[in-house]
Motif scaffolding. Sequence first.
Motif, PDB file in Angstrom:
ATOM      1  N   ASN A 146       0.796  -1.238   0.000  1.00  0.00           N
ATOM      2  CA  ASN A 146       0.000   0.000   0.000  1.00  0.00           C
ATOM      3  C   ASN A 146       0.821   1.276   0.000  1.00  0.00           C
ATOM      4  OD1 ASN A 146      -2.799  -1.159   0.399  1.00  0.00           O
ATOM      5  ND2 ASN A 146      -1.665  -2.085   2.085  1.00  0.00           N
ATOM      6  N   THR A 147       2.091   1.180   0.313  1.00  0.00           N
ATOM      7  CA  THR A 147       2.941   2.372   0.375  1.00  0.00           C
ATOM      8  C   THR A 147       4.349   1.970  -0.030  1.00  0.00           C
ATOM      9  OG1 THR A 147       3.573   1.894   2.658  1.00  0.00           O
ATOM     10  CG2 THR A 147       1.695   3.371   2.347  1.00  0.00           C
ATOM     11  N   GLY A 148       5.216   2.976  -0.135  1.00  0.00           N
ATOM     12  CA  GLY A 148       6.602   2.695  -0.460  1.00  0.00           C
ATOM     13  C   GLY A 148       7.288   1.914   0.642  1.00  0.00           C
ATOM     14  N   THR A 149       7.096   2.367   1.853  1.00  0.00           N
ATOM     15  CA  THR A 149       7.801   1.702   2.952  1.00  0.00           C
ATOM     16  C   THR A 149       7.316   0.268   3.117  1.00  0.00           C
ATOM     17  OG1 THR A 149       8.653   2.061   5.176  1.00  0.00           O
ATOM     18  CG2 THR A 149       6.296   2.376   4.908  1.00  0.00           C
ATOM     19  N   GLU A 150       6.040   0.033   2.832  1.00  0.00           N
ATOM     20  CA  GLU A 150       5.531  -1.333   2.948  1.00  0.00           C
ATOM     21  C   GLU A 150       6.164  -2.224   1.865  1.00  0.00           C
ATOM     22  OE1 GLU A 150       1.420  -3.220   2.347  1.00  0.00           O
ATOM     23  OE2 GLU A 150       1.094  -1.646   3.826  1.00  0.00           O
ATOM     24  N   ALA A 151       6.395  -1.664   0.702  1.00  0.00           N
ATOM     25  CA  ALA A 151       7.066  -2.426  -0.357  1.00  0.00           C
ATOM     26  C   ALA A 151       8.497  -2.760   0.077  1.00  0.00           C
ATOM     27  CB  ALA A 151       7.068  -1.631  -1.662  1.00  0.00           C
ATOM     28  N   VAL A 152       9.169  -1.796   0.705  1.00  0.00           N
ATOM     29  CA  VAL A 152      10.548  -2.037   1.150  1.00  0.00           C
ATOM     30  C   VAL A 152      10.582  -3.090   2.262  1.00  0.00           C
ATOM     31  CG1 VAL A 152      12.552  -0.957   2.267  1.00  0.00           C
ATOM     32  CG2 VAL A 152      11.368   0.224   0.407  1.00  0.00           C
ATOM     33  N   GLU A 153       9.626  -2.980   3.190  1.00  0.00           N
ATOM     34  CA  GLU A 153       9.541  -3.999   4.254  1.00  0.00           C
ATOM     35  C   GLU A 153       9.396  -5.394   3.629  1.00  0.00           C
ATOM     36  OE1 GLU A 153       9.515  -3.607   7.656  1.00  0.00           O
ATOM     37  OE2 GLU A 153       9.627  -1.436   7.658  1.00  0.00           O
ATOM     38  N   ALA A 192      20.750   6.869   2.130  1.00  0.00           N
ATOM     39  CA  ALA A 192      19.562   6.247   1.529  1.00  0.00           C
ATOM     40  C   ALA A 192      18.303   6.642   2.278  1.00  0.00           C
ATOM     41  CB  ALA A 192      19.708   4.723   1.580  1.00  0.00           C
ATOM     42  N   PHE A 193      17.193   6.657   1.553  1.00  0.00           N
ATOM     43  CA  PHE A 193      15.883   6.824   2.186  1.00  0.00           C
ATOM     44  C   PHE A 193      14.960   5.763   1.611  1.00  0.00           C
ATOM     45  CE2 PHE A 193      11.639   8.226   2.957  1.00  0.00           C
ATOM     46  CZ  PHE A 193      11.690   8.825   4.201  1.00  0.00           C
ATOM     47  N   HIS A 194      14.434   4.910   2.492  1.00  0.00           N
ATOM     48  CA  HIS A 194      13.551   3.845   2.012  1.00  0.00           C
ATOM     49  C   HIS A 194      12.221   3.827   2.755  1.00  0.00           C
ATOM     50  CE1 HIS A 194      16.789   2.203  -0.415  1.00  0.00           C
ATOM     51  NE2 HIS A 194      17.585   2.231   0.630  1.00  0.00           N
ATOM     52  N   GLY A 195      11.943   4.851   3.550  1.00  0.00           N
ATOM     53  CA  GLY A 195      10.693   4.880   4.293  1.00  0.00           C
ATOM     54  C   GLY A 195      10.939   4.920   5.786  1.00  0.00           C
ATOM     55  N   LEU A 196       9.862   5.076   6.535  1.00  0.00           N
ATOM     56  CA  LEU A 196      10.014   5.389   7.960  1.00  0.00           C
ATOM     57  C   LEU A 196       9.401   4.370   8.908  1.00  0.00           C
ATOM     58  CD1 LEU A 196       9.608   9.270   7.812  1.00  0.00           C
ATOM     59  CD2 LEU A 196      11.702   7.912   7.916  1.00  0.00           C
ATOM     60  N   VAL A 207      19.114  -0.501  -2.887  1.00  0.00           N
ATOM     61  CA  VAL A 207      19.671   0.775  -3.360  1.00  0.00           C
ATOM     62  C   VAL A 207      18.664   1.530  -4.237  1.00  0.00           C
ATOM     63  CG1 VAL A 207      20.812  -0.231  -5.408  1.00  0.00           C
ATOM     64  CG2 VAL A 207      21.780   1.812  -4.345  1.00  0.00           C
ATOM     65  N   GLU A 208      18.631   2.857  -4.073  1.00  0.00           N
ATOM     66  CA  GLU A 208      17.861   3.707  -4.982  1.00  0.00           C
ATOM     67  C   GLU A 208      18.758   3.998  -6.191  1.00  0.00           C
ATOM     68  OE1 GLU A 208      16.328   7.196  -2.301  1.00  0.00           O
ATOM     69  OE2 GLU A 208      17.918   6.098  -1.304  1.00  0.00           O
ATOM     70  N   PRO A 209      18.262   3.815  -7.400  1.00  0.00           N
ATOM     71  CA  PRO A 209      19.106   4.112  -8.575  1.00  0.00           C
ATOM     72  C   PRO A 209      19.589   5.563  -8.573  1.00  0.00           C
ATOM     73  CG  PRO A 209      17.182   2.862  -9.245  1.00  0.00           C
ATOM     74  CD  PRO A 209      16.988   3.180  -7.787  1.00  0.00           C
ATOM     75  N   CYS A 262      16.360  -2.957  -6.185  1.00  0.00           N
ATOM     76  CA  CYS A 262      16.256  -1.545  -6.577  1.00  0.00           C
ATOM     77  C   CYS A 262      15.011  -0.944  -5.962  1.00  0.00           C
ATOM     78  CB  CYS A 262      16.175  -1.420  -8.098  1.00  0.00           C
ATOM     79  SG  CYS A 262      17.775  -1.504  -8.880  1.00  0.00           S
ATOM     80  N   ASP A 263      15.193   0.094  -5.163  1.00  0.00           N
ATOM     81  CA  ASP A 263      14.054   0.835  -4.629  1.00  0.00           C
ATOM     82  C   ASP A 263      13.723   1.939  -5.640  1.00  0.00           C
ATOM     83  OD1 ASP A 263      12.285   2.519  -3.415  1.00  0.00           O
ATOM     84  OD2 ASP A 263      13.318   2.582  -1.485  1.00  0.00           O
ATOM     85  N   GLU A 264      12.661   1.695  -6.409  1.00  0.00           N
ATOM     86  CA  GLU A 264      12.238   2.652  -7.445  1.00  0.00           C
ATOM     87  C   GLU A 264      10.977   3.401  -7.008  1.00  0.00           C
ATOM     88  OE1 GLU A 264      13.176   3.255 -10.820  1.00  0.00           O
ATOM     89  OE2 GLU A 264      14.559   1.624 -11.325  1.00  0.00           O
ATOM     90  N   VAL A 265      10.796   3.477  -5.687  1.00  0.00           N
ATOM     91  CA  VAL A 265       9.594   4.138  -5.165  1.00  0.00           C
ATOM     92  C   VAL A 265       9.521   5.581  -5.681  1.00  0.00           C
ATOM     93  CG1 VAL A 265       8.549   5.009  -3.018  1.00  0.00           C
ATOM     94  CG2 VAL A 265       9.318   2.632  -3.177  1.00  0.00           C
ATOM     95  N   GLN A 266      10.652   6.266  -5.695  1.00  0.00           N
ATOM     96  CA  GLN A 266      10.667   7.652  -6.163  1.00  0.00           C
ATOM     97  C   GLN A 266      11.065   7.779  -7.631  1.00  0.00           C
ATOM     98  OE1 GLN A 266      12.768  11.808  -4.762  1.00  0.00           O
ATOM     99  NE2 GLN A 266      12.044  10.426  -3.211  1.00  0.00           N
ATOM    100  N   THR A 267      11.988   6.939  -8.068  1.00  0.00           N
ATOM    101  CA  THR A 267      12.527   7.081  -9.426  1.00  0.00           C
ATOM    102  C   THR A 267      11.651   6.400 -10.481  1.00  0.00           C
ATOM    103  OG1 THR A 267      13.855   5.107  -8.980  1.00  0.00           O
ATOM    104  CG2 THR A 267      14.954   7.240  -8.724  1.00  0.00           C
ATOM    105  N   ALA A 293       5.961   2.426  -5.927  1.00  0.00           N
ATOM    106  CA  ALA A 293       4.853   2.995  -5.122  1.00  0.00           C
ATOM    107  C   ALA A 293       4.576   4.396  -5.667  1.00  0.00           C
ATOM    108  CB  ALA A 293       5.220   3.037  -3.641  1.00  0.00           C
ATOM    109  N   LYS A 294       4.422   5.350  -4.789  1.00  0.00           N
ATOM    110  CA  LYS A 294       4.231   6.786  -5.096  1.00  0.00           C
ATOM    111  C   LYS A 294       3.377   7.055  -6.332  1.00  0.00           C
ATOM    112  CE  LYS A 294       8.278   8.914  -2.870  1.00  0.00           C
ATOM    113  NZ  LYS A 294       7.820   9.679  -1.735  1.00  0.00           N
ATOM    114  N   ALA A 295       4.012   7.357  -7.475  1.00  0.00           N
ATOM    115  CA  ALA A 295       3.284   7.847  -8.655  1.00  0.00           C
ATOM    116  C   ALA A 295       2.452   6.764  -9.338  1.00  0.00           C
ATOM    117  CB  ALA A 295       4.275   8.436  -9.657  1.00  0.00           C
TER     118      ALA A 295
END
Length: 465
Positions: free
Chosen positions: A126-133, A154-158, A207-209, A239-244, A268-270
């Motif tokens: 449901n969210t970026g951080t949930e995908a990373v978890e 890095a930032f992968h969620g909170l 890693v975020e690209p 690859c964390d593509e939540v933002q990219t 996630a996100k967009a």
Amino acid sequence: MATELPASVAEIIASRSGEEMALNDRCLNPQMGRILRTLGFDRVWVGGDGAHLIDADGVRYLDMFGGYGVFALGRNHPEVIAALEQVMAARTANLPQLGVTLLSGVLAEQLLQRAPASVAVMVPANTGTEAVEAAIKIARAATGRPRILFAEHAFHGLTLGSLSINGNAEFRDGFGPLLADCGPVGFGDLDALSRELERGDVAAFVVEPVQGKGVNLPPAGYLAAAQELCRGAGALFVCDEVQTGIGRTGRFLALEHWQLQPDLICVAKALSGGLVPIGAVLASRAAFDRVFDGMERAVRHGSTFGGNDLAAAAALATLRVLEQEQLLARAERMGALLLELTEPLVERYEVVGEVRGLGLMWAIEFRAPAGAAARALWQRVERRQPGLFSQLITVPLFHEHQILCQVAGHHMNVIKALPALTIEEAEIRRFAAALEETIAAAEHYPRALARFGVRMGARAAAARR
Ligand SMILES: Cc1ncc(COP(=O)(O)O)c(C=O)c1O
């Protein structure tokens, strides 16, 4: 005294508009209220339209913030709204739980068609951080190993797992103990990665690209070599593509710039056009099958709302709009124009250290002015309030040019932009011109700082009231 619950959304909007800040201060986050009042960003927002936010006076602000990057299609895209309305009208059999649904199946099929051949299955979230978890869990269960490596900054969620692989102390501090066996390596440092992988206990390198905090681009060859090192060591490359992802860098996934073939990809996100929460992990068949390896293990990871019809329909509409409006090519073109217009600022202004970007993920980094007196003042101010110079830019951009943009992270003098991929060329030019005008004024540093300090001091005093 209890307030009455209004009968409808329309009635809430009609009868209580203007109470946002009071409600926030009473029931939500008053510290956020103080920030907004101090910076003078406490507008009453009444609408969103494409690349713009609209305030109660009808003034349109160019939104270069993009809701932390969710509005790739712009705000309130009619196709996404129509898709959501269609789901409601169809009265679908949403979330049967002991059953499967059509829309999330079609979404998985469509996402996987657009992803590299290394992934074959979608795990909804449901969210970026949930995908990373989910990625952390899949990596550990698939490899039987404990350790997760992540990049500095890095930032992968909170949430707690994602926070354990967050490379920024200001987010982590005070929330420990975090997950055991998580460790940082420098972004771009292949020797460090190789050394850590040699220990043989690494489940994954996440890693975020392109790093979101600061918009840090990877050194040439880094990501492909990191992937190779992971493969060689039996660790998953994530690859964390939540933002990219979803067109932001001019490709559907940023990893296409380097032809990567990750084991896991977080999105996630967009993906849902910014209107409903969404997230997903695209996983290799091998990793997935090692985790979900029997009927009794079919639900060992999941989430109640994962794959819900509204999110899936919004995501399918988003994929359609990306193609219909040719937004990947547009992001590449507009991103190139933004760089072309802003890169010369490095030569023109001594406070501009670097301009960088990929597609419509863009940043400008400031540095201390050269003159001894101005530099000493900058250093004194930055010691007390790191990143203050960026506010000397974002605040006038907002008040004098009606442009909303963000500081790219704590304690850094980097301003970042994640505009709608639909942004008009004229708006890119307006942003670049406003930015230059604002930098030119801020470069007279002592004077600009004094002016800013007086204004902020007055607002901060008012914000405390
Ligand atoms: C790269 C990256 N991963 C994960 C996240 C967390 O996403 P969310 O805020 O939806 O949990 C973010 C959010 O900014 C992000 O940029």
